[in-house]
Design an enzyme around this catalytic site. Structure first.
Site, short mmCIF file in Angstrom:
data_model
loop_
_atom_site.label_atom_id
_atom_site.label_comp_id
_atom_site.label_asym_id
_atom_site.label_seq_id
_atom_site.Cartn_x
_atom_site.Cartn_y
_atom_site.Cartn_z
N THR A 35 0.84 -1.21 0.00
CA THR A 35 0.00 0.00 0.00
C THR A 35 0.87 1.26 0.00
OG1 THR A 35 -0.17 -0.04 2.42
CG2 THR A 35 -1.95 -1.11 1.19
N ALA A 72 4.41 -0.67 9.65
CA ALA A 72 3.87 -1.55 8.60
C ALA A 72 2.68 -2.33 9.14
CB ALA A 72 4.94 -2.51 8.11
N ARG A 74 -1.53 -3.99 7.77
CA ARG A 74 -2.75 -3.92 6.96
C ARG A 74 -3.75 -3.15 7.82
NH1 ARG A 74 0.53 -5.30 3.29
NH2 ARG A 74 1.41 -7.37 3.46
N THR A 115 -3.49 1.81 17.72
CA THR A 115 -4.65 2.53 17.21
C THR A 115 -5.76 2.67 18.24
OG1 THR A 115 -6.50 2.34 15.64
CG2 THR A 115 -5.38 0.32 16.18
N TYR A 139 -9.41 -5.70 12.55
CA TYR A 139 -8.20 -4.84 12.52
C TYR A 139 -7.80 -4.43 13.93
CZ TYR A 139 -5.78 -0.34 12.23
OH TYR A 139 -4.91 0.70 12.43
N GLY A 294 -20.41 -1.16 13.93
CA GLY A 294 -19.12 -1.12 14.61
C GLY A 294 -18.52 0.27 14.71
N1 LIG Z 1 -3.65 6.57 9.21
C1 LIG Z 1 -4.33 6.52 10.35
O1 LIG Z 1 -5.27 7.32 10.58
C2 LIG Z 1 -3.98 5.50 11.39
C3 LIG Z 1 -4.70 5.50 12.61
C4 LIG Z 1 -4.35 4.57 13.60
C5 LIG Z 1 -3.30 3.70 13.39
N2 LIG Z 1 -2.65 3.68 12.19
C6 LIG Z 1 -1.57 2.72 11.99
O2 LIG Z 1 -0.45 3.44 11.48
C7 LIG Z 1 0.31 2.61 10.62
C8 LIG Z 1 0.54 3.33 9.31
O3 LIG Z 1 -0.72 3.64 8.71
P1 LIG Z 1 -0.77 4.39 7.32
O4 LIG Z 1 -2.04 5.14 7.28
O5 LIG Z 1 0.50 5.10 7.11
O6 LIG Z 1 -0.88 3.15 6.33
P2 LIG Z 1 -0.17 2.93 4.89
O7 LIG Z 1 -0.92 1.82 4.27
O8 LIG Z 1 -0.05 4.22 4.18
O9 LIG Z 1 1.28 2.45 5.31
C9 LIG Z 1 1.58 1.14 5.69
C10 LIG Z 1 2.84 0.75 4.97
O10 LIG Z 1 3.26 -0.55 5.42
C11 LIG Z 1 3.64 -1.33 4.30
N3 LIG Z 1 3.44 -2.73 4.71
C12 LIG Z 1 2.30 -3.32 5.15
N4 LIG Z 1 2.54 -4.59 5.51
C13 LIG Z 1 3.87 -4.81 5.32
C14 LIG Z 1 4.73 -5.91 5.54
N5 LIG Z 1 4.26 -7.07 6.05
N6 LIG Z 1 6.02 -5.79 5.23
C15 LIG Z 1 6.51 -4.62 4.72
N7 LIG Z 1 5.75 -3.54 4.51
C16 LIG Z 1 4.44 -3.63 4.80
C17 LIG Z 1 2.75 -0.84 3.16
O11 LIG Z 1 3.28 -1.11 1.87
C18 LIG Z 1 2.68 0.65 3.46
O12 LIG Z 1 3.74 1.36 2.85
C19 LIG Z 1 -0.45 1.31 10.49
O13 LIG Z 1 0.13 0.39 11.39
C20 LIG Z 1 -1.85 1.67 10.93
O14 LIG Z 1 -2.51 0.56 11.49
C21 LIG Z 1 -2.96 4.57 11.19
#
Ligand SMILES: NC(=O)c1ccc[n+]([C@@H]2O[C@H](COP(=O)([O-])OP(=O)(O)OC[C@H]3O[C@@H](n4cnc5c(N)ncnc54)[C@H](O)[C@@H]3O)[C@@H](O)[C@H]2O)c1
Length: 336
Positions: A35, A72, A74, A115, A139, A294
């Site tokens: 992603t 990183a 999902r 989160t 999640y 949810g």
């Molecule tokens: N964006 C939000 O509002 C939010 C809120 C709460 C928590 N989070 C957490 O913050 C983190 C980042 O979120 P984001 O919005 O930047 O998501 P995003 O999808 O933009 O970034 C996630 C990145 O991780 C990489 N990735 C995923 N699984 C991987 C793996 N197994 N090995 C290597 N790379 C992998 C993807 O390619 C991507 O670049 C996540 O853990 C998400 O759960 C985000």
């Protein structure tokens, strides 16, 4: 310090990587680009393309790594209901492999992207870290499982590993640095502000409001929006805390401190849409749709612990300012 940022080609990870570089650290990004985007990795960071579960041992085994920021994951709530295996493997099994490598190679610090979804439907607001954790989706359950796993690894390490889980609320805005703009570029976008801005860009006809009969002032859901630059700063402060010789806060927390990160102010869906109308000058048509299963009505963080223990204070608390940064980024992307 030399720091590994997993997910550093994604939204949050790329901004964290940029802040680390700006602070003079060396940064290695590990990302499988599922992603994320290669061109979101800030200049100056080394990119290792691969699944964390597969490459962590090599990357950390090379030595000299002072800490890991583990972003990183999902993170699509809807998909997590349809494809639970993808989430238990992608978030939990992957992180266990990372934790094994962290311990095997004696990496002393870990900061994890947790989160607000770990709390589920809150009993009271603002939400403190002592609130019951009852995730209402897969999640959130996987993220809570990782928080627990990190706690047990840190506790069993005899002080070798110190960890901080940062429980983000709704991350928003974009980073505008010298020569680089970093913001939300999710192919499947589920976050409110970028979705509303897609209407202003003509990429979608209208925005759906999921329920207008919530027990809130205007009947729409209330969320806590935290600017991605403020969020990234909290990671640096967490690393500082973990690096301090007298890390008594971490010791008292059994090696693993959990901190909420939000502005502490809630904005309703209608308030966000109004802010987007003000910032973009676009009418942004909206339509009320049924509530989603949810979805909690109100999610607002108490960030007292982050303030007290990390010394963190959000600086971007104005909703129009957060939207304006996201809008500048969205427009620059749309313009190519
Ligand atoms: N964006 C939000 O509002 C939010 C809120 C709460 C928590 N989070 C957490 O913050 C983190 C980042 O979120 P984001 O919005 O930047 O998501 P995003 O999808 O933009 O970034 C996630 C990145 O991780 C990489 N990735 C995923 N699984 C991987 C793996 N197994 N090995 C290597 N790379 C992998 C993807 O390619 C991507 O670049 C996540 O853990 C998400 O759960 C985000």
């Amino acid at each position: 310090m030399t720091l590994v940022v997993t997910g550093g080609a994604g939204y949050v990870g790329s901004v964290c990587a940029q802040h680390l570089l700006d602070a003079g650290h060396d940064v290695v990004v590990v990302d499988d680009l599922t992603t994320g985007h290669e061109d979101a990795v800030p200049a100056g960071a080394r990119l290792v393309v691969g699944d964390v579960a597969e490459v962590a041992d090599d990357v950390l085994g090379a030595g000299g790594v002072d800490g890991v920021i583990h972003c990183a994951a999902r993170s699509l709530v809807g998909e997590s209901a349809e494809k639970p295996a993808k989430y238990w493997h992608g978030n939990v099994v992957t992180t266990i492999a990372l934790l094994d490598a962290v311990c095997r190679h004696r990496v002393p610090r870990l900061v994890f992207s947790s989160t607000a979804a770990t709390y589920g439907e809150p009993e009271s607001s603002p939400i403190t870290e002592d609130a019951p954790t009852r995730p209402t989706n897969t999640y959130g359950a996987t993220k809570l499982a990782v928080d627990h796993a990190i706690g047990t690894y840190a506790a069993a390490s005899g002080g070798e590993l110190g960890a901080v889980s940062l429980r983000y609320f709704n991350v928003a805005g974009a980073h505008a640095g010298a020569g680089s703009a970093l913001g939300e570029r999710h192919t499947v976008e589920t976050h409110l502000i970028p979705l509303v801005l897609q209407v202003a860009l003509g990429q979608r006809d209208e925005i759906a409001i999921f329920g207008d009969d919530w027990p809130t002032a205007d009947g729409t859901c209330v969320r806590d929006y935290i600017h991605v630059d403020d969020l990234a700063e909290a990671h640096l402060l967490a690393l500082d805390l973990l690096a301090r010789g007298d890390a008594s806060v971490i010791e008292k927390a059994g090696g693993h401190l959990v901190c909420n990160l939000g502005n502490g102010t809630g904005f309703s869906v209608l308030e966000v849409i109004e802010a987007c109308r003000r910032v973009t000058g676009h009418p942004i048509p909206a339509r009320v749709a049924p509530r989603r299963t949810g979805d909690p009505g109100v999610l607002v963080a108490s960030s007292a612990r982050a303030r007290d223990e990390l010394g963190w204070k959000p600086t971007h608390t104005d909703l129009d300012g957060i939207v304006a940064d996201a809008w500048a980024f969205a427009r620059s992307r749309a313009a190519g």
